[in-house]
Scaffold this active site. Sequence first.
Site, PDB file in Angstrom:
ATOM      1  CE  LYS A   1      -3.459   5.189  -1.791  1.00 18.46           C
ATOM      2  NZ  LYS A   1      -4.482   5.677  -2.743  1.00 18.46           N
TER       3      LYS A   1
ATOM      4  CE1 TYR B   1      -3.893   2.288   0.522  1.00 12.36           C
ATOM      5  CE2 TYR B   1      -2.508   3.319   2.197  1.00 12.36           C
ATOM      6  CZ  TYR B   1      -3.632   3.337   1.384  1.00 12.36           C
ATOM      7  OH  TYR B   1      -4.493   4.419   1.437  1.00 12.36           O
TER       8      TYR B   1
END
Length: 244
Positions: A153, A149
């Site tokens: 990002k 994750y």
Amino acid sequence: MELGLAGRRALVTGAGKGIGRGTVQALHAAGVQVVAVSRTQADLDSLVRECPGVEPVCVDLGDWEATEQALGNVGPVDLLVNNAGVALLQPFLEVTKEAYDTSFNVNLRAVIQVSQIVARGLIARGAPGSIVNISSQASQRALTNHSVYCSTKGAMDMLTKAMALELGPHKIRVNAVNPTVVMTPMGQTNWSNPQKAKTMLDRIPLGKFAEVENVVDIILFLLSDRSSMTTGSTVPVDGGFLAS
């Protein structure tokens, strides 16, 4: 502050829940014609009941061909919010190919694809536009079990800058919003453990997680001409987390 968004047409991905849904509701209230994209038809049905006139599009953005078919002829779009995302949390040594592929397909590749569709339309019309990518504080701070994750990002932040560089000459602005934990259904699921939540809250100077409207307010500002000299920026909505 009057944002002057009325009469424009916006596309919002991940519109069924959380930040995306809140963004659609706020844009609709501001007089914007909204195309709402979600992979869950039931969420779109309830959203259209709440906000009559919203144009629903049901598609899994992780599927390139289906996305092209669903959005390739979406028509003129002035404003884009790339909000759709997944958070598949695994310890680094247990990361699976499936989690990696799904995360990057939805969190990054779909942003490229949808932004290409919208930007090409803007350039063909000779129209200015604004794109807002929903990133995360996890782009700039490592979090346990968030390796994939965080990576998606971090990549999104740099993609935002690269998009701003190339699309700026076409009068298309591109910015990212980087929230802390937001009390969406996904946020509540991933941070429901009080001990885990306390670890994060202790690092936030304001001592609280964000509410959806805290993020939506920044999104609307970045979409509007009130931010006309802002592009390539990553805007924290984190209660001071990144300053701590």
